[in-house]
Design an enzyme around this catalytic site. Sequence first.
Site, short mmCIF file in Angstrom:
data_model
loop_
_atom_site.label_atom_id
_atom_site.label_comp_id
_atom_site.label_asym_id
_atom_site.label_seq_id
_atom_site.Cartn_x
_atom_site.Cartn_y
_atom_site.Cartn_z
CE LYS A 60 -0.62 -4.28 -3.84
NZ LYS A 60 -0.67 -3.22 -2.76
NE ARG A 268 -4.10 0.60 -5.30
CZ ARG A 268 -3.04 1.33 -4.98
NH1 ARG A 268 -3.18 2.57 -4.60
NH2 ARG A 268 -1.84 0.81 -5.04
#
EC number: 2.8.2.-
Length: 303
Positions: A60, A268
């Site tokens: 991430k 997102r």
Amino acid sequence: MFWTLLLALILLLVLQAQLYVCLRELRSSTTSVISVIPNETTNSSTSRRIPGAIIIGVRKGGTRALLEMLNLHPDVEVAKAEVHYFNLDENFHKGLDWYRAQMPLTLAGQVTVEKTPGYFTAPMVPPRMWSVNPAVKLLLIVRDPAERLVSDYTQVLHNRIQQNKPYKPLEELLLRRGHINPNYKALQRSLYHQHLARWLALFPRKQIHIVDGEALIRDPFPELQKAEKFLELPPRIMPDNFYFNTTKGFYCLLSAGHDKCLDESKGRPHAPLSNEAFQKLCRFLRLPNQIFFRMTGQTFDWC
Ligand code: A3P
């Protein structure tokens, strides 16, 4: 008769010595340039080669963006999917030929790059990678470890929802009786210094290039320039390879008239976490972050 036999014997010994020298030369060249040994050759100029550079993490941190952006360079070819060769026993035991077969076709002089964020935190990976190619160039893209944790949780949450599996709120996993739960896996993945220590035990610091994930989001071009330099590539990535897409809220890529944004799983909205819990997390991470800064000789603007 005696002289003929003696001559034949001398000839045989000379041939043997020459063969030995050739084999030694071949062996030393294969260990130093292991990343460019062609194996599966499709025509005279392209072949699949094991990577000269690997994006090892962090999960991430912006690993997909970095890979896609490096791929803009004409001398770079990337493995599109995550390979998970060094961190999954079932893949590692398939051997180096299997690994090579996952790689794209490249021309001589091009660099093959793969990314598997799971490599950074898996203890067995550094020794395995070192034994395959001790000269491999390592790219590590980092991001505020508190934000990374929330992003990590968000990804797991989406996967569980998609698979109709039950899930817990982040706060329930992160806190135990009001205190940070050190056993939470996503928190452990954010303790960068612990993982980096295993890499630095084998690879010299200068062989690991650290990319600032937040800087890559704000303005990708300078980060790409630094990465090109680290990979010893001529500067070919240009500022006009990037444009800010207001709908996506991130930079997208432009190359040869093609426009590419990362998919909707990147960038997102994050799962909710109370400000109080986030501040506890930041306090918990303060010391680990300081150790990481000292280890790398770089500082980042983290919470
Ligand atoms: P978030 O989804 O938490 O915002 P990885 O590819 O390693 O999974 O990293 C995903 C992260 O890449 C995203 O995290 C996003 O912030 C970051 N990112 C960096 N540059 C991006 C870009 N140009 N487009 C989309 N996401 C980008």
